[in-house]
Structures are given as C-alpha cells and as structure tokens.
Design an enzyme around this catalytic site. Structure first.
Site, PDB file in Angstrom:
ATOM      1  N   CYS A  87      -7.542   1.087  12.969  1.00 26.30           N
ATOM      2  CA  CYS A  87      -8.844   0.621  12.502  1.00 26.30           C
ATOM      3  C   CYS A  87      -9.695   0.141  13.662  1.00 26.30           C
ATOM      4  CB  CYS A  87      -8.655  -0.514  11.515  1.00 26.30           C
ATOM      5  SG  CYS A  87      -7.459  -0.085  10.262  1.00 26.30           S
ATOM      6  N   SER A  98       0.840  -1.203   0.000  1.00 25.19           N
ATOM      7  CA  SER A  98       0.000   0.000   0.000  1.00 25.19           C
ATOM      8  C   SER A  98       0.874   1.252   0.000  1.00 25.19           C
ATOM      9  CB  SER A  98      -0.904  -0.020   1.238  1.00 25.19           C
ATOM     10  OG  SER A  98      -1.636   1.177   1.344  1.00 25.19           O
TER      11      SER A  98
END
Ligand SMILES: *Cc1c(COP(=O)(O)O)cnc(C)c1O
Length: 396
Positions: free
Chosen positions: A332, A206
């Site tokens: 998260c 990413s």
C-alpha cells in the site's frame, strides 16, 4: 525469459487455493439474493450462513459474532468508527468522546482512519514499538485510562512479521474497562487464533491473504459489544452492514479458512524451515545486512532484511527481472518513495529502511524456489552496491 518464476510476496496477496477456486466455480450460478424469501434466496442464504459457521468455528466465535465485510480495510475502518458514531441507531454510545490508542506500526487502513478520527475530535494516542517491532505491555498499561474507549493493536505485522502478545495486551486494556480490537489479517490462518483465549472484543480478518478471494473479509464482534455501521441501508448482516451479500466471495473465504484448518500447521512449519535456511544463507553470503522484525515471535513465512547501500526498490526490480517477486515495505505504501513507517518505528535510520525487502513465502513455494532466490540475490546486491555512491562496504 527468467530461468524460474518465484512468487514470494504472499503478505501482499496470495493465489487462490485450488479448492477455493473449485468452491467458487461450484456456486457461480447461484444468483439468488440471500434476503429473498423464495427458494433462490433461501439457497443463497444457506450458503452464507454455512460460511459464517465455518469462519466462526475456526477462531472459536459463534456465528452471530461473525460479520462479513468487503475487505480487511473495511473491517478495520468499521471497528474504529465506533469512537465517532454519528447514528441514532448506535444505542451504545459508550465509546463516543473517548480516546483511541493504537500502535505506530499498524496497517495504513488503521493509521489513516486514526488520523480521520483526530479530525473528528477524537483524541488518539500512539504506542511505540521496540527494535523488534514489539509493543510494550507495561507502556499500554500506563497509557490506558478511564478516558480510553478502544485500543487497537495488530496481531501480526504485514511488513516485518512481528507477532504481538495479544492476550496480555487485551488483559491490561480490560483492567481499565476499555475495549480491545486486533487487526489479525496477517495472523488468522498462519498462527493459531482463538478469540476466547485471546479475550478480544473485536478482530479483523481478510480472504485474499490466505488463498481466498479478494474483496471479502470478516470481523468478529463479541456479543454485546458496541457497534456502529459504516455502510447504512438494508438489513443485511443484522442491520450492521448494508449491501447485498457477496455470496461467491463469502463461499470462497469460508473454503479458504476450511483449507487453512487442514493445512496450516504443517504448512507453516515448512515455511519456517525455508525462512531459517534463507536467513542463515543470506547472513553468510552477503555482508552488511540486518534482519528487521522479531527473531522468533514472527510469522513463519515472513523475512524482512535490509542491505546497506542498496535501495529496496532497485533490489525488487532486479529480482523481478530474474522472475522473483518480493516487496519493499507494504504494497500500500509502494509507489511512494517514503521509507516504511514500520521499519522507521523500529528505530532503524531512513537509509536502512530504504534498503529493505520483504520476502513472504507461501504454500506453492518449494525448496527449488528458495535455492533459486539464494542463487540470484547475492549477485543482485553486489551489482547494486557496485553502482552505489553510498556503499563503502567492500572498500572500507
Ligand atoms: C492486507 C492487510 C490489511 C487490508 O486487508 P484488505 O483485505 O487488503 O483490505 C489490513 N491489515 C493488514 C495487517 C494487512 O496485511
């Protein structure tokens, strides 16, 4: 106003590298659709294909084996979805109806996808980790069977930094004829990653964890591997991921990787020295603590530490008041007060999981940042413990 601002949450995200910013600025006016055949399109296409080569070269893959995606999460979802591929276009349904094996410490984008696969009828087996967060290769050997379609184990953990022996895991998985995927979002650009040496079938990376832009990532799909598109539509990415390419993001991702190729080795050495200094100083200055994660097989800039009798959220907020940004568990999972699934998986009791913070260092951090953190942290822990009804440390 805090005396100083220190960003030490690089495993959540990173600022753009100045060269990445320049590269993106340089292509802001490139608006052509890479699928168009006129000069506007062809120019955009050339940027995307050049980026594909750069990304591939860095992990020793050929450009055709690199697919751009919208995030690390999308990449992981895409790979896992081969186990329940509904499409007619999925010519290789070798994985359909077969089991998934993954670890208990994966990122939520893998764990949530695995739960969704269970609902679709896929059998999922979870591998435990030891006190350092390492999976046991022998346990994987015992678990993998002729029914196994895919094994997915992350290369480096985002919360505790533990690095797995991916080469050995891929080896035992292949012995039984199954496929192997690794979520290398925290590994690529921090430690050497070579897909041929590791012998993985799939890998995810990413942009925004390595000083690139958010909303762009890439997956390595070894030539000849089964594949199932997650996003259907046009023929972009060889028909494997529909949607007009994010040219700006892709250029930014490639520049971030190019800069990592130049800076990674020296930079990560510097971060490791900072971390070792932090570890020793915290150990000597603050009683009743424990470090979580592997002491040596770990990302250079990641340090997870748990303080008895102090809530991670409270530590994080007090440090924030002093201008220091760290995190508790994964970004998260924060917002929920559930203890981190990763720290629980290492066998620490829930109280300790609640009391942990993650310090993750990056390229802008300086010695002064580390000194400031060490100036502030003992006082913060002391104050929180003084207010705590759980901490009996000093009064024992
Ligand atoms: C951040 C992260 C992801 C998700 O990547 P996004 O690009 O933010 O979707 C996946 N796995 C790990 C280990 C991560 O740290």
């Amino acid at each position: 106003m805090p005396e100083r601002n220190v960003y030490a949450d690089h495993n959540a995200t990173t600022p753009l590298h100045p060269e990445v910013k320049k590269a993106i600025e340089g292509v802001l006016d490139v608006f052509g659709n890479p699928s168009s055949l006129h000069s506007y399109g062809r120019y955009a296409r050339s940027l995307v294909e050049e980026a594909r080569e750069t990304v591939g070269r860095f992990i020793n893959a050929s450009p055709e084996e690199i697919m751009f995606v919208g995030s690390g999460s999308e990449g992981n979802n895409t790979i896992l979805s081969i186990l329940a591929c509904p499409g007619r276009e999925c010519s290789f349904n070798v994985c359909q109806g077969r089991d998934l094996i993954t670890s208990t410490i994966e990122h939520p984008c893998v764990l949530e996808t695995s739960k969704c696969l269970i609902e679709k009828g896929v059998n999922v087996l979870y591998i435990d980790v030891d006190e350092y967060g390492k999976v046991d290769v022998d346990q994987i050997r015992d678990m993998v069977s002729a029914r196994t379609g895919l094994v997915s184990v992350m290369m480096a953990n985002n919360e505790i930094g533990t690095v797995q022996d991916i080469e050995a895991i891929a080896d035992v998985v292949h012995e039984k004829g199954a496929l192997f995927h690794t979520d290398a979002v925290q590994a690529v650009g921090k430690i050497p990653v070579n897909v041929k040496d590791l012998d993985v079938d799939f890998l995810t990376l990413s942009g925004h964890k390595i000083y690139g832009p958010k909303g762009v990532g890439a997956i390595y799909v070894k030539k000849g591997s089964p594949f199932c598109p997650l996003i259907r539509g046009g023929h972009q990415e060889r028909g494997r991921r529909a949607g007009t390419e994010n040219t700006l993001g892709i250029v930014g991702l490639a520049k971030a990787i190019e800069m990592r190729a130049l800076e990674m080795e020296q930079e990560e050495k510097r971060l490791l020295l900072f971390k070792e200094h932090l570890r020793k100083s915290i150990q000597t200055q603050i009683p009743d603590i424990r470090f979580v994660g592997h002491p040596t097989e770990c990302l250079p800039g990641t340090l997870n530490v748990s303080f008895d009798g102090a809530e991670g959220e409270a530590i994080m907020l007090y440090l924030d008041l002093a201008g220091i940004a760290v995190s508790t568990g994964s970004a998260c999972a924060s917002g929920s007060l559930d203890p981190s699934h990763v720290i629980l998986a290492t066998g620490l009791p829930a109280e300790c999981a609640h009391g942990s913070i993650r310090i993750s260092l990056g390229r802008e951090n300086t010695q002064e940042d580390i000194d400031y953190l060490l100036d502030v942290l003992p006082g913060v822990i002391g104050r929180i413990r003084d207010m705590s009804t759980f901490y009996a440390g000093g009064r024992k």
